[in-house]
Design a protein around this motif. Structure first.
Motif, PDB file in Angstrom:
ATOM      1  N   ILE A  65       0.006   4.749   6.285  1.00  0.00           N
ATOM      2  CA  ILE A  65      -0.586   3.445   5.995  1.00  0.00           C
ATOM      3  C   ILE A  65      -0.093   2.991   4.624  1.00  0.00           C
ATOM      4  O   ILE A  65       0.046   3.789   3.703  1.00  0.00           O
ATOM      5  N   GLY A  66       0.138   1.696   4.480  1.00  0.00           N
ATOM      6  CA  GLY A  66       0.521   1.154   3.172  1.00  0.00           C
ATOM      7  C   GLY A  66       1.809   1.742   2.653  1.00  0.00           C
ATOM      8  O   GLY A  66       1.932   2.053   1.479  1.00  0.00           O
ATOM      9  N   LYS A  67       2.761   1.900   3.538  1.00  0.00           N
ATOM     10  CA  LYS A  67       4.011   2.578   3.160  1.00  0.00           C
ATOM     11  C   LYS A  67       4.877   1.693   2.271  1.00  0.00           C
ATOM     12  O   LYS A  67       4.999   0.497   2.492  1.00  0.00           O
ATOM     13  N   LEU A  68       5.481   2.315   1.274  1.00  0.00           N
ATOM     14  CA  LEU A  68       6.530   1.675   0.490  1.00  0.00           C
ATOM     15  C   LEU A  68       7.697   2.650   0.464  1.00  0.00           C
ATOM     16  O   LEU A  68       7.502   3.835   0.204  1.00  0.00           O
ATOM     17  N   ASP A  93       3.195   6.717   1.328  1.00  0.00           N
ATOM     18  CA  ASP A  93       2.004   6.112   1.926  1.00  0.00           C
ATOM     19  C   ASP A  93       0.766   6.459   1.100  1.00  0.00           C
ATOM     20  O   ASP A  93       0.866   7.055   0.031  1.00  0.00           O
ATOM     21  N   LEU A  94      -0.385   6.072   1.623  1.00  0.00           N
ATOM     22  CA  LEU A  94      -1.614   6.286   0.859  1.00  0.00           C
ATOM     23  C   LEU A  94      -1.853   7.772   0.623  1.00  0.00           C
ATOM     24  O   LEU A  94      -2.293   8.183  -0.445  1.00  0.00           O
ATOM     25  N   TYR A  95      -1.539   8.581   1.622  1.00  0.00           N
ATOM     26  CA  TYR A  95      -1.798  10.008   1.488  1.00  0.00           C
ATOM     27  C   TYR A  95      -0.915  10.610   0.401  1.00  0.00           C
ATOM     28  O   TYR A  95      -1.360  11.454  -0.379  1.00  0.00           O
ATOM     29  N   ALA A  96       0.343  10.151   0.347  1.00  0.00           N
ATOM     30  CA  ALA A  96       1.254  10.656  -0.684  1.00  0.00           C
ATOM     31  C   ALA A  96       0.735  10.297  -2.073  1.00  0.00           C
ATOM     32  O   ALA A  96       0.786  11.116  -2.999  1.00  0.00           O
ATOM     33  N   ARG A  97       0.198   9.080  -2.208  1.00  0.00           N
ATOM     34  CA  ARG A  97      -0.346   8.684  -3.504  1.00  0.00           C
ATOM     35  C   ARG A  97      -1.547   9.540  -3.863  1.00  0.00           C
ATOM     36  O   ARG A  97      -1.720   9.953  -5.018  1.00  0.00           O
ATOM     37  N   THR A 102       5.376   1.265 -10.813  1.00  0.00           N
ATOM     38  CA  THR A 102       5.462   2.457 -11.652  1.00  0.00           C
ATOM     39  C   THR A 102       4.253   3.333 -11.359  1.00  0.00           C
ATOM     40  O   THR A 102       3.386   2.965 -10.581  1.00  0.00           O
ATOM     41  N   GLY A 103       4.231   4.461 -12.017  1.00  0.00           N
ATOM     42  CA  GLY A 103       3.085   5.345 -11.875  1.00  0.00           C
ATOM     43  C   GLY A 103       3.066   6.029 -10.530  1.00  0.00           C
ATOM     44  O   GLY A 103       4.088   6.141  -9.861  1.00  0.00           O
ATOM     45  N   PRO A 104       1.897   6.503 -10.098  1.00  0.00           N
ATOM     46  CA  PRO A 104       1.799   7.227  -8.826  1.00  0.00           C
ATOM     47  C   PRO A 104       2.326   6.427  -7.637  1.00  0.00           C
ATOM     48  O   PRO A 104       2.815   7.005  -6.677  1.00  0.00           O
ATOM     49  N   MET A 105       2.264   5.099  -7.712  1.00  0.00           N
ATOM     50  CA  MET A 105       2.813   4.279  -6.631  1.00  0.00           C
ATOM     51  C   MET A 105       4.286   4.575  -6.422  1.00  0.00           C
ATOM     52  O   MET A 105       4.765   4.663  -5.297  1.00  0.00           O
ATOM     53  N   ALA A 138       0.184  -4.244   3.040  1.00  0.00           N
ATOM     54  CA  ALA A 138      -0.931  -4.494   3.958  1.00  0.00           C
ATOM     55  C   ALA A 138      -0.494  -5.206   5.223  1.00  0.00           C
ATOM     56  O   ALA A 138      -1.193  -5.175   6.224  1.00  0.00           O
ATOM     57  N   ARG A 139       0.639  -5.865   5.204  1.00  0.00           N
ATOM     58  CA  ARG A 139       1.110  -6.635   6.340  1.00  0.00           C
ATOM     59  C   ARG A 139       1.173  -5.778   7.593  1.00  0.00           C
ATOM     60  O   ARG A 139       1.740  -4.675   7.573  1.00  0.00           O
ATOM     61  N   GLY A 140       0.612  -6.289   8.674  1.00  0.00           N
ATOM     62  CA  GLY A 140       0.713  -5.561   9.930  1.00  0.00           C
ATOM     63  C   GLY A 140      -0.336  -4.486  10.118  1.00  0.00           C
ATOM     64  O   GLY A 140      -0.500  -3.976  11.206  1.00  0.00           O
ATOM     65  N   GLY A 141      -1.059  -4.155   9.047  1.00  0.00           N
ATOM     66  CA  GLY A 141      -2.120  -3.159   9.184  1.00  0.00           C
ATOM     67  C   GLY A 141      -3.429  -3.822   9.573  1.00  0.00           C
ATOM     68  O   GLY A 141      -3.472  -5.008   9.873  1.00  0.00           O
ATOM     69  N   PHE A 142      -4.488  -3.045   9.545  1.00  0.00           N
ATOM     70  CA  PHE A 142      -5.797  -3.597   9.841  1.00  0.00           C
ATOM     71  C   PHE A 142      -6.483  -4.005   8.553  1.00  0.00           C
ATOM     72  O   PHE A 142      -6.074  -3.588   7.472  1.00  0.00           O
ATOM     73  N   ILE A 143      -7.538  -4.764   8.708  1.00  0.00           N
ATOM     74  CA  ILE A 143      -8.259  -5.195   7.515  1.00  0.00           C
ATOM     75  C   ILE A 143      -8.864  -3.987   6.813  1.00  0.00           C
ATOM     76  O   ILE A 143      -8.976  -3.937   5.590  1.00  0.00           O
ATOM     77  N   ALA A 144      -9.180  -2.947   7.604  1.00  0.00           N
ATOM     78  CA  ALA A 144      -9.707  -1.733   6.988  1.00  0.00           C
ATOM     79  C   ALA A 144      -8.643  -1.044   6.140  1.00  0.00           C
ATOM     80  O   ALA A 144      -8.943  -0.432   5.118  1.00  0.00           O
ATOM     81  N   ASP A 145      -7.374  -1.174   6.555  1.00  0.00           N
ATOM     82  CA  ASP A 145      -6.304  -0.584   5.760  1.00  0.00           C
ATOM     83  C   ASP A 145      -6.104  -1.348   4.465  1.00  0.00           C
ATOM     84  O   ASP A 145      -5.784  -0.757   3.428  1.00  0.00           O
ATOM     85  N   LEU A 146      -6.269  -2.660   4.540  1.00  0.00           N
ATOM     86  CA  LEU A 146      -6.077  -3.482   3.341  1.00  0.00           C
ATOM     87  C   LEU A 146      -6.989  -2.994   2.221  1.00  0.00           C
ATOM     88  O   LEU A 146      -6.576  -2.906   1.059  1.00  0.00           O
ATOM     89  N   VAL A 147      -8.222  -2.657   2.609  1.00  0.00           N
ATOM     90  CA  VAL A 147      -9.167  -2.178   1.603  1.00  0.00           C
ATOM     91  C   VAL A 147      -8.656  -0.902   0.948  1.00  0.00           C
ATOM     92  O   VAL A 147      -8.667  -0.740  -0.272  1.00  0.00           O
ATOM     93  N   LEU A 148      -8.131  -0.007   1.773  1.00  0.00           N
ATOM     94  CA  LEU A 148      -7.615   1.245   1.215  1.00  0.00           C
ATOM     95  C   LEU A 148      -6.348   1.016   0.407  1.00  0.00           C
ATOM     96  O   LEU A 148      -6.108   1.689  -0.596  1.00  0.00           O
ATOM     97  N   VAL A 149      -5.539   0.049   0.831  1.00  0.00           N
ATOM     98  CA  VAL A 149      -4.303  -0.246   0.105  1.00  0.00           C
ATOM     99  C   VAL A 149      -4.642  -0.742  -1.299  1.00  0.00           C
ATOM    100  O   VAL A 149      -4.083  -0.271  -2.294  1.00  0.00           O
ATOM    101  N   ILE A 150      -5.593  -1.649  -1.372  1.00  0.00           N
ATOM    102  CA  ILE A 150      -5.988  -2.147  -2.698  1.00  0.00           C
ATOM    103  C   ILE A 150      -6.512  -0.993  -3.537  1.00  0.00           C
ATOM    104  O   ILE A 150      -6.200  -0.871  -4.718  1.00  0.00           O
ATOM    105  N   GLY A 151      -7.282  -0.115  -2.891  1.00  0.00           N
ATOM    106  CA  GLY A 151      -7.796   1.028  -3.627  1.00  0.00           C
ATOM    107  C   GLY A 151      -6.682   1.943  -4.113  1.00  0.00           C
ATOM    108  O   GLY A 151      -6.740   2.470  -5.207  1.00  0.00           O
TER     109      GLY A 151
END
Lengths: 583, 335
Positions: free
Chosen positions: A395-398, A445-449, A409-412, A559-572
């Motif tokens: 989720i939230g992959k870069l 992704d979020l887990y890697a962060r 920068t940083g953990p991202m 967040a594009r293409g994910g769910f609204i629940a993912d957006l919350v985690l992405v912002i977090g």
């Protein structure tokens, strides 16, 4: 000396006359170019395999109309900072722009992450960027009448142009009912397809935007089609404020920008000012600075861990309070040394406010004793939890290329596999003496962060342990009389000392003319200060390159293409602090 | 034909039940806050009276005296109807759950169940299904995007999870051979021990469907405060909010009561035959233990994503409940 620098040779050979001037100050090289040459030169700097200036650190601008000696030069200058993530070499490009019609070609074609910094320049300084995809105001309201960072704008006392009065339709219903929805018509973003999709306005008051962030979300069912972050609700003009106060007074603003990691921001500002002044800091102060910065990093990551698991689990989940329990221990130490838990102002230009009290070592040892067990406990609770893994993996992959292009920068960034850490790349405060690893992951992704941050907490503990074992004795304030007050006994015998004491206390210290850019690794990423000094006791221009601001702009991408629940985690997972975003 | 047995006694029983349920609900919130506090290394409410026992009363008073706001852009009739439609079924569930053995009071045999009907389990399922309407209508009438999303999530979640729940219930009922909840607690023919153990195997799955059906964390998708602010109840305030809140807790009590009756022998326990009144305490204790499970889950498990929840239902719970039912049928017939 300037002639021996291979970068200068190379640029001169390639671009010849395009480079108007080369300046060196405190080991930083500045190239002055015409605005039209910035994009080709930057592209060359990035793509040349030897130079490899692949990270755009900062884009900012200066209004030089009151700078002594430059009254007749082009009024503005747009300043670009590049760094090579391989060698740690840094370079600055400067493009002077005339004042009557300031237009500069945008650099977003090379680094899309320059988007928001360029919008900020447009908003605060009024310089337009040709070819910019979305040149709107970003921090101030869209109908703001002026560009406040210009020198002719007063520093306070200006009329505040809010268009709202009690006669407005919005307020007429006060005391009777809730506001009619038609009175607060929100304008959906231009790109949004309002016929097919639902526009959901998340924030600025929303439980999980971590402050007054507003995200306008375009939804197809529960799928996010696009997310448009809207910031500026907390903007308080720190950079304008800085121009009217002394260098040493600005330290309290650094507490309030990233209020979750004030020690680290204190450190960044102090290092920048010390570099500008050219003073040395005694070893004891340096070691204590490292301990404080790492403690603060722990506290900040703990807060992140707690709140971001809460984003996925709701407030009744126990981890949030576990994290707060441990953070309490660190905040108690901050209170012990500085008297404040949040806005510490402990690390100051010139050294430390005071030496640490005697019980400090014992308290930090306490932290070192309890934390490994506690972190292991969190990991048992979260790391292998199948629900958490499903929420965060993929989720939230870069990708690494995306993250670099967005100037993350940083953990991202480290979660994508690039170990960019200023503590290793350009060690400051003696970080080169400590043995620690820069944790990276490859998935982005979020887990890697999450994994990166948890591992960073363990590494911080290692650094604190080493620092505490080698804590030297000695003063905690620089001996350099440019910044240090004369000792008390000298005031009884020497008139010069009295005068010096008086001058330092009333006027403040005065750095030489010049400009510097210095960075530290904040828990959220790269925290940079760009300071232009005109030789007086006030900064002529001070710019804060804050990690949250730059990192936040990739929200939409993730967040594009994910769910609204993912957006919350992405912002977090970006770990924003809105004070740090809006300044 | 005596009106005392037909009208008066059921009426008294209903009144007592409703009063007990509503106080029970209030102290359930206290119980939950205390427990969550303990799970989170906090103390929990402790200001009003001893152990914070006054908090539920203060909460109730506050809720009642809050200004009642009906936003002007809502569908007013449905907006008001929503909470009422939600809470009525939640109370009705209890009509068929036996909370204790038959008592001998004032020379009368009084069974401790409001309606001892033959279709007890069916009644529970039907009435619980009605409760969805209150939530969906409330969310729809609010004319708020968060409420709408919450209401839509509720309806699909409830519909999906009713299936595995119903199938698991069928399996359990195959063993008992009756729909009457009273007879499930006190079977006419004793049920062999291996079938009792077999029923217990279904309990973990049943518990998951229970969490989803009551909309409790970690499956609180009707609300999901992290995404949808407060979901379907975003626009509700004062007593109407309290009604929704009550509904949630009554659902917990109802689901726990049903689970206790089906899986753990209802009010039965040692010495109940000598002292029938003990049955009430056994029942209450078992329900409390069940509620503890609910709260424990909410403190330790993160919330899955909404689509993951539904996928889990359709690809895992539903097939496994079908298999379970088939095996049960074979067991009942063969053994």
């Amino acid at each position: 000396m300037a002639q021996t620098n291979p970068i200068i040779e190379k640029l001169r050979a390639r671009f010849g006359n395009a480079i108007q001037a080369v300046d060196e100050f405190r080991g930083e090289t500045t190239f002055t170019l015409a605005p039209k040459d910035v994009v080709p030169v930057a592209g060359f700097l990035r793509d040349d395999p030897e130079l490899h200036f692949d990270h755009l650190e900062d884009v900012t601008s200066v209004d030089r109309s009151r700078y002594p000696g430059l009254e007749n030069a082009p009024r503005f200058a747009v300043v670009y900072q590049f760094i090579s993530t391989r060698s740690g070499e840094r370079i600055r490009l400067k493009a002077p722009v005339p004042g009557d019609n300031p237009v500069v070609p945008t650099i977003t074609g090379l680094w899309p992450g320059a988007n928001w910094p360029e919008r900020e320049i447009y908003d605060l300084m009024g310089i337009k960027f040709e070819g910019h995809p979305d040149l709107r105001r970003i921090l101030l309201p869209h109908n703001w009448p002026n560009h406040p960072l210009r020198k002719e704008m007063p520093r306070g006392g200006e009329p505040v142009p809010f268009s709202m009065t009690w006669e407005d339709e919005e307020f007429r219903s006060f005391g009777t009912q809730i506001i009619e929805p038609k009175a607060v018509q929100t304008v959906p973003p231009k790109q949004a397809d309002t016929n097919r999709h639902m526009i959901l306005n998340m924030g600025p008051q929303h439980p999980s935007t971590h402050g007054v962030l507003r995200v306008i979300v375009e939804l197809d069912g529960e799928r996010v089609v696009a997310a448009y972050p809207d910031i500026g609700y907390l903007h308080s003009g720190f950079e304008k404020q800085a121009e009217s106060i002394r260098y040493k007074d600005f330290i309290i603003y650094t507490d309030r920008s990233d209020y979750v990691s004030s020690m680290c921001t204190n450190l960044g500002y102090s290092l920048a000012v010390e570099k500008l002044m050219g003073v040395e800091i005694p070893p004891r102060a340096q070691v204590i600075r490292v301990i404080m910065a790492e403690l603060q990093r722990l506290a900040s990551h703990l807060l992140w861990l707690g709140t971001s698991v809460m984003d996925a689990a709701g407030v009744s989940h126990a981890l949030l309070m576990y994290c707060f329990r441990e953070r309490e221990q660190i905040l108690d130490i901050l209170e012990l040394v500085s008297g404040a838990r949040l806005t510490t102002s402990y690390i100051r230009p010139g050294g430390l406010w005071h030496d640490v009290p005697p019980s400090f070592v014992e308290r930090v040892q306490d932290v070192l004793r309890t934390f490994p067990k506690r972190i292991a406990e969190y990991e048992r609770m979260v790391t292998d939890n199948p629900v958490w893994k499903r929420r965060t993996m993929g989720i939230g992959k870069l990708t690494q290329a995306q993250a670099q292009a967005m100037c993350c920068t940083g953990p991202m960034l480290r979660a994508t596999g690039l170990a960019l850490d200023y503590r290793k790349l350009r060690p400051y405060s003696g970080y080169e003496n400590y043995d620690f690893k820069v944790p990276t992951a490859t998935e982005g992704d979020l887990y890697a962060r999450y994994l990166c941050r948890v591992e960073e907490m363990k590494q911080s503990l290692r650094i604190i342990d080493q620092a505490l074992k080698n804590l030297p004795d000695g003063p905690v304030w620089t001996a350099d009389r440019k910044m240090a007050l004369p000792p008390r006994q000298e005031l009884d015998t020497s008139m010069e000392a009295v005068i010096h004491h008086f001058k330092l206390n009333t006027e403040g210290f005065t750095p030489p003319k010049g400009e510097i850019f210095d960075c530290v690794e904040n828990p959220r990423g790269q925290m940079g200060f760009y300071i232009v000094s005109d030789g007086t006791a006030h900064p002529y221009r001070l710019h804060m390159r804050t990690p949250s601001f730059v990192n936040l702009q990739s929200t939409d991408l993730m967040a594009r293409g994910g769910f609204i629940a993912d957006l919350v985690l992405v912002i977090g997972s970006i770990d924003i602090v809105l004070g740090d975003v809006d300044r | 034909m005596d009106w005392i047995n037909l009208i008066l006694i059921p009426a008294i029983k209903s009144v007592v039940l409703v009063v007990v349920l509503l106080t029970g609900f209030a102290y359930l919130t206290w119980f939950e806050r205390k427990l969550i506090g303990r799970f989170q290394q906090r103390i929990g409410p402790n200001r009003a009276w001893k152990f914070g026992l006054g908090h539920p009363i203060a909460d109730a008073l506050k809720m009642i005296f809050k200004e009642e706001i009906v936003p002007s852009y809502t569908d007013k009739v449905l907006f008001v109807l929503g909470p009422a439609l939600a809470i009525a079924p939640a109370l009705l569930i209890f009509a068929v759950i036996p909370v204790g053995p038959t008592l001998n009071l004032f020379g009368k045999e009084i069974p401790l169940v409001v309606a001892d009907v033959n279709i007890g389990v069916l009644w529970v399922l039907a009435v619980a299904g009605l409760g969805t309407y209150g939530i969906v209508l409330g969310g729809w009438a609010s004319n708020n995007k968060y409420s709408l999303l919450g209401a839509l999530r509720t309806s699909s979640q409830m519909l999906s999870y009713e299936l595995p729940m119903g199938i698991l219930l069928i399996a359990v009922l195959l063993v008992y051979g009756t729909l009457n909840l009273n007879q499930i607690v006190t079977p006419l023919t004793p049920i062999p021990w291996y079938l009792r153990v077999w029923i217990l195997l279904a309990f973990p799955f049943y518990f998951i469907t229970m969490l989803a059906e009551t909309g409790r964390k970690p499956f609180d998708f009707p609300e999901t405060e992290n995404e949808l602010v407060a979901g379907f109840q975003t626009e509700y305030g004062s007593i109407k909010f309290a009604l929704y809140y009550m509904t949630e807790y009554l659902h917990i009590l109802g689901a726990s009561g049903l689970a206790v009756t089906l899986f753990f022998g209802g009010w039965r326990g040692p010495f109940v035959d000598q002292f029938p009144i003990l049955g009430l305490f056994y029942f209450a204790a078992k329900v409390l233990a069940m509620v503890f499970l609910f709260i424990w889950a909410s403190a330790s498990v993160p919330r899955p994503r909404y689509d993951q929840l539904l996928r889990f239902c359709w690809t895992f719970l539903f097939p496994i409940s079908l298999v379970y039912m088939a095996v049960t049928a074979v067991l009942v017939v063969v053994m």
